[in-house]
Scaffold this active site. Structure first.
Site, PDB file in Angstrom:
ATOM      1  N   LEU A 104       0.900  -1.149   0.000  1.00 20.16           N
ATOM      2  CA  LEU A 104       0.000   0.000   0.000  1.00 20.16           C
ATOM      3  C   LEU A 104       0.936   1.195   0.000  1.00 20.16           C
ATOM      4  O   LEU A 104       1.734   1.357   0.928  1.00 20.16           O
ATOM      5  CB  LEU A 104      -0.876  -0.023   1.256  1.00 20.16           C
ATOM      6  CG  LEU A 104      -2.036   0.968   1.343  1.00 20.16           C
ATOM      7  CD1 LEU A 104      -3.002   0.766   0.185  1.00 20.16           C
ATOM      8  CD2 LEU A 104      -2.756   0.818   2.668  1.00 20.16           C
ATOM      9  N   ASP A 105       0.896   2.011  -1.045  1.00 17.03           N
ATOM     10  CA  ASP A 105       1.950   2.997  -1.221  1.00 17.03           C
ATOM     11  C   ASP A 105       2.033   3.988  -0.058  1.00 17.03           C
ATOM     12  O   ASP A 105       1.082   4.147   0.711  1.00 17.03           O
ATOM     13  CB  ASP A 105       1.837   3.712  -2.575  1.00 17.03           C
ATOM     14  CG  ASP A 105       0.640   4.636  -2.672  1.00 17.03           C
ATOM     15  OD1 ASP A 105       0.608   5.640  -1.938  1.00 17.03           O
ATOM     16  OD2 ASP A 105      -0.251   4.363  -3.492  1.00 17.03           O
ATOM     17  N   LYS A 106       3.167   4.632   0.042  1.00 15.66           N
ATOM     18  CA  LYS A 106       3.491   5.494   1.187  1.00 15.66           C
ATOM     19  C   LYS A 106       2.454   6.579   1.410  1.00 15.66           C
ATOM     20  O   LYS A 106       2.142   6.930   2.556  1.00 15.66           O
ATOM     21  CB  LYS A 106       4.877   6.121   0.972  1.00 15.66           C
ATOM     22  CG  LYS A 106       5.375   6.979   2.119  1.00 15.66           C
ATOM     23  CD  LYS A 106       6.780   7.482   1.841  1.00 15.66           C
ATOM     24  CE  LYS A 106       7.307   8.330   2.989  1.00 15.66           C
ATOM     25  NZ  LYS A 106       8.701   8.807   2.742  1.00 15.66           N
ATOM     26  N   ASP A 107       1.881   7.116   0.331  1.00 18.15           N
ATOM     27  CA  ASP A 107       0.929   8.221   0.445  1.00 18.15           C
ATOM     28  C   ASP A 107      -0.503   7.755   0.701  1.00 18.15           C
ATOM     29  O   ASP A 107      -1.404   8.583   0.844  1.00 18.15           O
ATOM     30  CB  ASP A 107       0.969   9.072  -0.826  1.00 18.15           C
ATOM     31  CG  ASP A 107       2.313   9.761  -1.001  1.00 18.15           C
ATOM     32  OD1 ASP A 107       2.924  10.117   0.025  1.00 18.15           O
ATOM     33  OD2 ASP A 107       2.756   9.919  -2.148  1.00 18.15           O
ATOM     34  N   SER A 108      -0.714   6.441   0.726  1.00 13.64           N
ATOM     35  CA  SER A 108      -2.047   5.895   0.961  1.00 13.64           C
ATOM     36  C   SER A 108      -2.157   5.348   2.380  1.00 13.64           C
ATOM     37  O   SER A 108      -1.159   5.115   3.048  1.00 13.64           O
ATOM     38  CB  SER A 108      -2.357   4.792  -0.058  1.00 13.64           C
ATOM     39  OG  SER A 108      -2.298   5.297  -1.376  1.00 13.64           O
TER      40      SER A 108
END
Length: 235
Positions: A104-108
């Protein structure tokens, strides 16, 4: 038969609860794994009585499995690599070694499964097609009927076209999306291809596992019912 022939080194490491097979392959390639004092090799089989170490620390074979659900906050990185100061494993500080299943990407933010069961990673990857993950998304422009329809039909990104998916408008600039694939930063790339930027993205479901009332940064163990249903879907 497998006991006489031994177990592949990456599988042995996964069953020990140390890491996934993919992570094991990386550690072996980096020369950080030894078997009976000799550098481990990809494809090597571990026989009963052999001693396997990672960075000099011995692995003890199969261990009790741990399954955790975390509401990952923004800014935390889905890796077990200690070289990443914001890695999710150090963030939760669980007393035994666990690692994230998928990314789950860093910004999510939102639902993330962590486990000591290296084999479940491979079972989820093998069964990737058809297993749903659900997200809540906000973008910087109105969600029109045309936008939703194009998202559902498939969007050209990363030299392919995304698989058909489910999209439901939830507000002026927000929608709910259910995917059955997991391309890199897929939702963000799909929106960008249609002229929109994601301002907020939260995963709320992985197959039968739901975020529920978990607050950002909170985690809990899977219930027996959740684990039984999950394993049934992966069988």
């Amino acid at each position: 038969m497998e006991q006489r022939q031994g177990v592949r080194l990456n599988k042995y490491m996964a069953e020990s609860g140390y890491c996934s097979r993919r992570e094991a392959d990386r550690l072996i390639a980096e020369g950080r794994v030894q078997v009976d004092g000799q550098p481990g090799e990809l494809g090597l089989r571990v026989l009963p009585g052999m001693r396997v170490t990672v960075d000099g620390q011995p692995l003890t074979g199969e261990s009790e499995k741990v399954y955790l659900l975390l509401n990952k906050p923004r800014g935390i990185v889905c890796t077990a690599d200690p070289r990443e100061p914001m890695n999710v494993v150090d963030y939760i500080g669980y007393p035994t070694r666990v690692f994230p299943v998928g990314r789950l990407d860093k910004d999510s933010e939102g639902l993330l499964l962590l486990t000591s069961d290296g084999e479940i990673v491979n079972r989820m990857l093998r069964a990737a097609g058809g297993h749903e993950k659900e997200y809540e998304v906000t973008i910087d422009r109105p969600v029109t009927a045309e936008f939703a329809q194009r998202m559902m039909e498939g969007v050209p990104i990363l030299d392919t076209v995304t698989l058909p998916c489910k999209v439901r408008r939830t507000g002026e600039s927000s929608f709910n999306i259910v995917l059955v694939q997991g391309l890199n930063r897929q939702i963000r790339r799909m929106c960008e291809a249609l002229g929109a930027n994601v301002t907020h993205l939260r995963r709320v479901r992985i197959m039968n596992l739901r975020l529920g009332r978990l607050q950002p940064g909170q985690w809990r163990e899977l219930t027996e019912e959740e684990l039984e249903t999950l394993m049934g879907q992966l069988s």
